[in-house]
Structures are given as structure tokens and as C-alpha cells.
Design an enzyme around this catalytic site. Structure first.
Site, PDB file in Angstrom:
ATOM      1  N   LYS A  66      33.051   2.068  39.498  1.00  0.00           N
ATOM      2  CA  LYS A  66      32.026   3.074  39.205  1.00  0.00           C
ATOM      3  C   LYS A  66      30.886   2.589  38.298  1.00  0.00           C
ATOM      4  O   LYS A  66      29.779   3.117  38.363  1.00  0.00           O
ATOM      5  CB  LYS A  66      32.670   4.297  38.536  1.00  0.00           C
ATOM      6  CG  LYS A  66      33.459   5.175  39.492  1.00  0.00           C
ATOM      7  CD  LYS A  66      33.928   6.431  38.779  1.00  0.00           C
ATOM      8  CE  LYS A  66      34.834   7.245  39.681  1.00  0.00           C
ATOM      9  NZ  LYS A  66      35.146   8.558  39.112  1.00  0.00           N
ATOM     10  N   ASP A 102      30.846  13.661  39.289  1.00  0.00           N
ATOM     11  CA  ASP A 102      32.078  13.978  38.540  1.00  0.00           C
ATOM     12  C   ASP A 102      31.779  14.955  37.398  1.00  0.00           C
ATOM     13  O   ASP A 102      32.502  15.930  37.204  1.00  0.00           O
ATOM     14  CB  ASP A 102      32.682  12.705  37.918  1.00  0.00           C
ATOM     15  CG  ASP A 102      33.308  11.788  38.953  1.00  0.00           C
ATOM     16  OD1 ASP A 102      33.833  12.288  39.966  1.00  0.00           O
ATOM     17  OD2 ASP A 102      33.270  10.558  38.747  1.00  0.00           O
TER      18      ASP A 102
END
Ligand code: ATR
Length: 283
Positions: A66, A102
Site C-alpha cells: 500500500k 480505507d
């Protein structure tokens, strides 16, 4: 012609994203496909180049890529830069644009439980890693009464608080023991650590002896669906929220960016719960 979407991570074998997205495409009569690709750290750059070459329409990124993936994208959204991680990429005519859904996914799942009251809440975040940073970034943007961070390594909490001081209010920093003493002051307690995650289901990130009776306790973990933290919080009368809602929302927000259409979140949740083998306790 149907479009291709994907996920890169390592490992990805147990990912729930392919069935969640493929079912959503099916329900909307979209002839697209989502596939999970297991990509090692050494192969990340080549994998992104391959995605460009085949013209993939969009993809998710999960652990451990990520942060690293940002190097290989053409542009990164402001909030993803603040969070320091990208979990969703949109291919806009050959330009790879990175986002982080997220943080917003977590905020949306939390708001279903707290409503606007969130603005008046005194919030304790447990943990100071990547997940804590995503939650801290969105809560700072949304605006809450007070933000506190407690971590096993207090210095890391201090460093996270100083990096994320983009809001007008600074976050307070505590050790876990200090936070346990003042737990009655918090309206919302959020565990962002992996403590309590399967197989270590007997672990607790913080002792709840001093918890306020009407507190909300949230755990980003979804396996198990009800961590020991949530079980104990519920037994003390708190409202609890597990990580299923965040997982579904981050996927739904990515889906919207890719297709411009809204997936059925209830159906997405059903698929996720089938895979986790339980009934939701997301609120
Ligand atoms: P993520 O990106 O998933 O947030 P991370 O960046 O490795 O993962 O951060 C993990 C967080 O969980 C940290 O806050 C870590 O505490 P330390 O900073 O003290 O390492 C916390 N954590 C992980 N395992 C823990 C444990 N067994 N007990 C207490 N805290 C733990």
C-alpha cells in the site's frame, strides 16, 4: 466488452474482494471481472508496468504494497497522501490515479453507528501504525471533540500525532496504561492494532475496567467477527462495531470510482459474512 479489475497483495489467497466485487458486477449486469494477483515485493514494479500494458481498468492494493505502490503511480489523491498509503487505483486513459478508500470507508461505517454525535465525541485510538494513521486522518478531517492516541510504544503515538496535526486540534498521547486509567473519559474507543485477531483471539489491546457504560467500542478487525475487546465491551453495556462495515465500504467506494455505479452494500456484506462464516455484528 467487459473490463478487468484486480487486487495485488501478498498473500491474497484468502481475499474476500474477488467474490464481493464479482457478485456486485453480476447484480448490476456488468460484464466486468475482478481477479486477485499474488505479487511479491520484488515484482511490484513489474506488475504495475504489466497492468499498464494490458490496460487494466482499476485495481486494489493490499498488504504489503500500500505504501510502496505510490512510487509507480502518475498521481495520488490528497487524502491518500496524508494517510501515506493507496488501496485503490483508477486507470484514467492510461494515467494511474491512486486513492485511499480505507479511511473514508471506516468513517462511513462508523457514522452508521454514531450519526452526527461523532462530532461531540472524545475519541481514543489504540495503535500508531498504518491503520491508525488512516483513521486519524479521516477523524481529523471530520472533526471530533477530542482525539487521543494510545500505543504500546508511546513514542510512535507521539510521532503519529505530530505528523497528523493538520486539524486545528492536536491529538493527546498516552501509553496503554495511562489510557486505561482515564478510559471513562472516552465516548469512542477504536482498536487499530492487530491485537485480538485470529489466531490470537484471547488477546486484548486495552483493559476495559474503567469504560463508560454508553461508550462505543470499535475494532477494525473482522476475523473473528467479535474480538475479545468487543465481547467485553458489549458485556459492559457498550455499543460495538466490528471491521466488516469498513471492509465493505472501502470496496464499495472503490467500485464507485471504477464504474460510476453504486453497488448494493447489503449484498456485499452478505458475501463477506458468508466467507467469514457468521452473522454480522457491525452495529
Ligand atoms: P498496520 O499498518 O496494520 O496498522 P503496523 O503499522 O505494523 O500495522 O502497526 C501495528 C500497530 O499495532 C502498532 O501500533 C503496534 O504497536 P507498536 O507501535 O508498539 O509496535 C500495535 N501492535 C501490534 N502488535 C501488538 C501487540 N502484541 N501488543 C500491543 N500492540 C501491538
Amino acid at each position: 466488452m467487459g473490463k478487468l479489475f484486480g487486487l495485488i497483495g501478498h498473500p491474497v489467497g484468502h481475499s474476500m474482494s474477488p467474490s464481493m466485487h464479482n457478485n456486485a458486477f453480476h447484480l448490476l449486469h456488468q460484464n466486468h471481472h475482478y481477479h486477485a494477483f499474488d505479487v511479491s515485493e520484488a515484482d511490484l514494479q513489474a506488475a504495475i508496468a504489466g497492468f499498464r500494458a494490458i490496460g487494466i481498468s482499476g485495481f486494489n492494493i493490499t498488504i504489503p504494497h500500500k505504501v510502496e505502490v505510490m512510487k509507480y503511480l502518475d498521481e495520488v489523491d490528497e487524502e491518500a497522501k496524508l494517510i501515506g498509503a493507496v488501496n485503490t487505483v483508477v486507470n484514467d486513459n492510461g494515467r494511474l490515479f491512486g486513492y485511499n478508500t480505507d479511511g473514508e470507508g471506516y468513517l462511513q461505517s462508523l457514522l452508521k453507528v454514531t450519526g452526527d454525535q461523532l462530532k461531540q465525541m472524545r475519541v481514543l485510538l489504540i495503535g500508531a501504525g498504518g491503520a491508525a494513521r488512516a483513521v486519524l486522518t479521516v477523524l481529523s478531517r471530520y472533526g471530533v471533540e477530542e482525539l487521543h492516541i494510545a500505543n504500546r510504544t508511546k513514542e510512535k503515538a507521539a510521532s503519529l500525532a505530530s505528523e497528523c496535526n493538520q486539524s486545528s486540534k492536536d491529538a493527546f498521547v498516552w501509553s496503554i496504561e495511562e489510557a486505561e486509567q482515564k478510559l471513562h473519559q472516552f465516548d469512542l474507543i477504536i482498536n487499530t492494532t492487530s491485537v485480538g485477531m485470529s489466531p490470537n483471539v484471547d488477546q486484548l489491546p486495552i483493559a476495559l475496567n474503567n469504560i463508560k457504560q454508553d461508550a462505543v467500542v470499535s475494532d477494525l478487525i473482522y476475523n473473528p467477527l467479535k474480538t475479545k475487546l468487543l465481547q467485553e465491551a458489549e458485556a459492559k453495556g457498550a455499543t460495538v462495531l466490528n471491521g466488516v462495515g469498513m471492509f465493505v465500504e472501502q470496496g464499495a467506494l472503490a467500485f464507485e470510482k471504477w464504474t460510476g455505479t453504486k453497488p448494493d452494500r447489503n449484498e456485499m456484506e452478505k458475501i463477506v459474512l458468508q466467507q467469514l462464516g457468521g452473522v454480522s455484528n457491525s452495529c
